[in-house]
Design a protein around this motif. Sequence first.
Motif, short mmCIF file in Angstrom:
data_model
loop_
_atom_site.label_atom_id
_atom_site.label_comp_id
_atom_site.label_asym_id
_atom_site.label_seq_id
_atom_site.Cartn_x
_atom_site.Cartn_y
_atom_site.Cartn_z
N GLU A 39 -11.94 12.96 31.99
CA GLU A 39 -11.04 14.10 32.17
C GLU A 39 -11.77 15.27 32.85
O GLU A 39 -12.87 15.65 32.43
CB GLU A 39 -10.50 14.52 30.79
CG GLU A 39 -9.68 15.80 30.77
CD GLU A 39 -8.36 15.74 31.51
OE1 GLU A 39 -7.68 14.68 31.47
OE2 GLU A 39 -8.00 16.75 32.15
N ASN A 80 -0.68 13.69 37.72
CA ASN A 80 -2.02 14.19 37.38
C ASN A 80 -2.94 13.11 36.79
O ASN A 80 -3.23 12.11 37.44
CB ASN A 80 -1.86 15.37 36.42
CG ASN A 80 -2.80 16.50 36.75
OD1 ASN A 80 -3.11 16.72 37.92
ND2 ASN A 80 -3.27 17.21 35.75
N THR A 81 -3.41 13.31 35.53
CA THR A 81 -4.32 12.34 34.90
C THR A 81 -3.75 10.92 34.95
O THR A 81 -4.46 9.96 35.24
CB THR A 81 -4.55 12.73 33.42
OG1 THR A 81 -5.27 13.95 33.38
CG2 THR A 81 -5.33 11.68 32.67
N HIS A 127 -6.88 6.32 24.43
CA HIS A 127 -6.73 7.75 24.75
C HIS A 127 -6.45 8.49 23.45
O HIS A 127 -5.55 8.11 22.71
CB HIS A 127 -5.58 7.92 25.74
CG HIS A 127 -5.37 9.32 26.22
ND1 HIS A 127 -6.35 10.03 26.87
CD2 HIS A 127 -4.31 10.14 26.16
CE1 HIS A 127 -5.89 11.22 27.18
NE2 HIS A 127 -4.65 11.33 26.76
N ASN A 129 -4.90 10.99 22.47
CA ASN A 129 -3.73 11.85 22.38
C ASN A 129 -2.53 11.01 21.92
O ASN A 129 -2.66 9.83 21.63
CB ASN A 129 -3.49 12.43 23.79
CG ASN A 129 -2.53 13.60 23.80
OD1 ASN A 129 -1.35 13.44 23.57
ND2 ASN A 129 -3.04 14.78 24.08
N PHE A 133 2.49 10.75 25.59
CA PHE A 133 2.03 11.68 26.62
C PHE A 133 1.93 10.93 27.95
O PHE A 133 1.37 9.85 28.03
CB PHE A 133 0.68 12.28 26.25
CG PHE A 133 0.45 13.65 26.84
CD1 PHE A 133 0.44 14.78 26.05
CD2 PHE A 133 0.25 13.80 28.21
CE1 PHE A 133 0.23 16.04 26.60
CE2 PHE A 133 0.05 15.04 28.77
CZ PHE A 133 0.03 16.17 27.97
N TRP A 134 2.47 11.48 28.99
CA TRP A 134 2.55 10.84 30.31
C TRP A 134 3.27 9.48 30.24
O TRP A 134 3.05 8.63 31.09
CB TRP A 134 1.17 10.68 30.96
CG TRP A 134 0.61 11.94 31.56
CD1 TRP A 134 -0.60 12.51 31.29
CD2 TRP A 134 1.23 12.79 32.54
NE1 TRP A 134 -0.77 13.66 32.02
CE2 TRP A 134 0.33 13.85 32.80
CE3 TRP A 134 2.45 12.75 33.23
CZ2 TRP A 134 0.62 14.87 33.71
CZ3 TRP A 134 2.74 13.78 34.13
CH2 TRP A 134 1.82 14.81 34.37
N ARG A 136 2.76 6.96 28.49
CA ARG A 136 1.85 5.82 28.51
C ARG A 136 2.35 4.65 27.67
O ARG A 136 2.18 3.49 28.04
CB ARG A 136 0.47 6.26 27.99
CG ARG A 136 -0.28 7.17 28.94
CD ARG A 136 -1.66 7.49 28.39
NE ARG A 136 -2.46 8.26 29.31
CZ ARG A 136 -2.60 9.59 29.28
NH1 ARG A 136 -1.99 10.31 28.36
NH2 ARG A 136 -3.37 10.20 30.16
N MET A 164 -7.12 18.66 22.40
CA MET A 164 -5.86 17.91 22.47
C MET A 164 -5.82 16.61 21.68
O MET A 164 -4.81 15.90 21.69
CB MET A 164 -5.53 17.59 23.92
CG MET A 164 -5.07 18.81 24.71
SD MET A 164 -4.86 18.43 26.45
CE MET A 164 -3.41 17.40 26.42
N LEU A 193 -10.82 12.87 26.90
CA LEU A 193 -9.84 13.95 26.71
C LEU A 193 -10.44 15.31 26.36
O LEU A 193 -9.88 16.34 26.71
CB LEU A 193 -8.88 13.52 25.57
CG LEU A 193 -7.74 14.46 25.22
CD1 LEU A 193 -6.80 14.63 26.41
CD2 LEU A 193 -6.94 13.91 24.04
N HIS A 196 -10.86 19.09 28.49
CA HIS A 196 -9.57 19.49 29.07
C HIS A 196 -9.47 21.01 29.08
O HIS A 196 -10.00 21.67 28.19
CB HIS A 196 -8.42 18.87 28.26
CG HIS A 196 -7.10 18.90 28.98
ND1 HIS A 196 -6.30 20.01 29.04
CD2 HIS A 196 -6.46 17.94 29.67
CE1 HIS A 196 -5.22 19.73 29.75
NE2 HIS A 196 -5.29 18.47 30.14
N HIS A 257 -9.67 14.31 38.05
CA HIS A 257 -9.26 15.42 38.93
C HIS A 257 -10.12 16.63 38.60
O HIS A 257 -10.92 16.61 37.67
CB HIS A 257 -7.77 15.74 38.73
CG HIS A 257 -7.37 15.98 37.31
ND1 HIS A 257 -7.80 17.07 36.58
CD2 HIS A 257 -6.61 15.24 36.45
CE1 HIS A 257 -7.29 17.01 35.37
NE2 HIS A 257 -6.58 15.89 35.24
C1 GP9 Z 1 -2.98 14.04 28.20
C2 GP9 Z 1 -4.16 14.01 29.06
C3 GP9 Z 1 -4.27 15.18 29.98
O1 GP9 Z 1 -2.71 12.88 27.50
O2 GP9 Z 1 -4.31 12.80 29.71
O3 GP9 Z 1 -3.51 15.09 31.11
P1 GP9 Z 1 -3.58 16.21 32.25
O4 GP9 Z 1 -3.02 17.48 31.66
O5 GP9 Z 1 -5.04 16.40 32.62
O6 GP9 Z 1 -2.79 15.64 33.39
#
Ligand code: GP9
Length: 412
Positions: A39, A80-81, A127, A129, A133-134, A136, A164, A193, A196, A257
Amino acid sequence: QTGELKEIRKYLKENQIYQKSSPYYGKFNGKNIIMIQAESLNTFPLGLEVKGEEVTPNINKLIKTSHYYPNTYLQIGHGNTSDAEFVANNSVYPMAERGIYKQYPTNDYLSLAKVLKGEGYSTSATHGNKPDFWNRELAYPKQGYQAFYHINHSKLKRDEIIGMGISDESIFKQMVNIYKEDKKPFYSFIVSLTNHRPFEMPKDYQFMNLPDSLTGTPTGNYLQSIRYFDQALGIYIDLLKKENIWDDTIFIVYGDHYGLLPKDKSEVKKLLNVTFEEKSRFNIPLIIHHPKQKTGETHDIVGSQMDIYPTLTSLLGIDRPLVQFGKPLDIERKGYVGFAYETTRYSFYSDDYDYIASHDGIFSSGKCINNETKKPVNVNACQKGYNKVLKDTEISSFLLKNNLLPQVFPQQ
Ligand code: GP9
């Protein structure tokens, strides 16, 4: 669609560089794979010292016995991630307004875990989290992960929460226990993670002795947080060695990123004397450690997140998938990275030229830079690279929208 598929097949056959062309093809057949998507890890903290103290001592040590690709660039889209995950594991542009995992979670893919599962590997993603989230939880089975270890998973203890989710150190330690039980060989994909935004580590986890000028600034916080990740990674590598997993494993670390933001660039320059303009902001490290590798090699070739999959499968001796827009990095060729989202669409960087597309979308309004002289040249020198990013993103988009990735070469 049959006509379009035929044309795509022809284009890919003519333009792809295959796994078999790598000098390492098949050398590490059947080895485990551990891939860490780090991350917010940019390239600039690696090798950097502040008051004589290394920011990333463990990563620096790892590089000394690994293949290191310092000129690698991100290719994330709006996911993003999660798009970084997608690109590294699929070698396809993340052409989706909402991010791939949200827009096309249940498409059919030729992703790394899917192919490895077919080769008898046990596959997992981890992960710290929440699973949704996203998106997944919905997306991972189609990516080929048999297990998804997340904050609510019964096999993961929430013994240390930072920011997070479960801390990187805890995740790394717990995964080593899981590997001991896993069927071998295994593919473990870990999305770290703790590092962040806003990068504010609890006091006890601020390991660097920073000067007052950096303490409490976004730049200083970022360095403390990177240092934490580095330490957790060092502990993890030592454990893998202790448990005799290290020598049978290809170990990869790359950044997803940038962490600091464009607004922080003058602070970074002032406090660290580090340039953090667009090109360095998009610059993420890629480190690949071959089993039993004892000496390091730094490769200056320009590369991208989508080169990770072809590079890895070449090491394993798997000449798939054939729908890949990246290339194995260990072959003599010109390096290239195309952009679909993060910078102006259809920009690219390469060993010879960089092309910075213009917002009006007209090719001739863009800027073409010769990387040897660092001077702008006639834009026509960038035509070939531009045609490539245009075509590759168009094909990626078409295949994703119509869920056709496995249909291009159906025998696969
Ligand atoms: C959240 C983590 C962060 O599960 O992967 O994502 P980001 O905010 O960096 O896109």
